[in-house]
Design a protein around this motif. Sequence first.
Motif: not given
Length: 359
Positions: A129-133, A166-169, A191-195, A257-262
Motif C-alpha cells: 500500500v503506497c500512500i500518496t495524497s 502514482e504513475l510510478v506505482v 495506492t491510497a489517497r487521503a486529505g 483491490s490492487a488499484s487506487s482508493f480515496n
Amino acid sequence: MENVADPWRGRRVFLTGHTGFKGGWLSLWLASRGALIRGYALDPLTEPNLFSAASIAGSLDDVRGDIRDYPKLESAMTAFAPEVVFHLAAQPLVRRSYADPLSTYATNIMGTAHVMEAIRKAPSVRAVVCITSDKCYQNQEWVWPYRETDSLGGYDPYSASKACAELVVAASRSSYFPEHRLNEHHVQVATARAGNVIGGGDWSEDRLIPDLVRGFQAKRPVLIRQPHAIRPWQHVLEPLHGYMLLAEKLLAGNADSASSFNFGLGDEEPWPVKRIADKLAAMWGDGADWMVDSVPEMHEAHLLRLDSSKARAELGWRPRLGIEKALDWTLDWYRSWQRGADMKQMTISQITSFENVGR
C-alpha cells in the motif's frame, strides 16, 4: 500467515516513514494488533515529535535510512522478509516543495521508485500500500469530489510529485506485478489517497493544527494564510483504518483491490480553515486567538474534496469520527502531552476508542 482472530497478529510489516506523524500512529496501531514491524525512515523532522513523545521505538525494529539510498533500503527490506509494505515516507509539505523542489521530487518520485524496486527484489512481499495524497489530482477547484478515475496533475512541486508517484506505482504494477501473473509473483499493489489529517502529535511546519497549538501555547495570535480555504479535514485514524483494510483485502487475494482508493469525508460538509480555527480557539480558551496573515503567498488550492464511495463499496470502509469529535480528540491529546501524561498509553487509548466506535 493467515490469522482468523486478527489478520495482523504475527504479520511481518515493512513501514517507510515510521518516524513521521501518520507513520507513527500506524506503527502503534499495527503493533497493538500484534504485527512485527520494521520501520525505515529518517530521524524525526521536528522537536517535539510523535515518535519520541509516544515512545514508538519500543514497538518496532527502528531502522534509520533515506528512501533515496537504494542499496540501504533494499538491504533493510529483503533482510526483514516482510509480507506487507506500507510506503509513507515522503516530503509532505506544499510550501517546502516551493523552497526545495529538487529534494521533493527526489524523495517523492525517485524514493517511491526505489521502494517499488526493493519490493521487486523481496520475494516475501504479498501486499503493498503506497500512500500518496488527495493533491495528486489535477485540481479544477470544482464543487464535486474527485474520483479515482479523474485526471492526475499538480500545480505546485509537491502535488506534481504525488501525481508522479502514482504513475510510478501504476507502471511498476503493470510491468512487474500484473494481475494475470499473480500466481507467479504473488504481489498485489495499491495506492491510497487521503486529505488533510489531524490528530495529536503533529508538530510539522506550516500545518494548521500544529500552528494553532503552538500559538495558543505561546499565548500569541496565530497567523492564518487562507481562512476561507476548504479542506477535507479528518482524524489521522480515519485513513489509517482504510490503509489497513486495503492491505487486508490484498492479502486475502482480492485482485479488484490492487488499484487506487480515496479515503475522505463521508456525507459531512468539509469545514473552511476559519471555522476550524474559531472552533479550536473556543475549545482552548485562555484568550486563544488568530489573525489573517496579510503577506502575499504562493498558490494554494482553495477547494479539494474526495469521493470515497469506492472504499465504502469494496472495502467496507466508512468515516467513524465527525470533524468536531476529531478536533476534541486532537485537543485532548495535546493537553495530555502538556500535562506530562504517558503519551504512548494516550495514543493507544485513542486507537482503541476508534476501533470501538460504531460497534
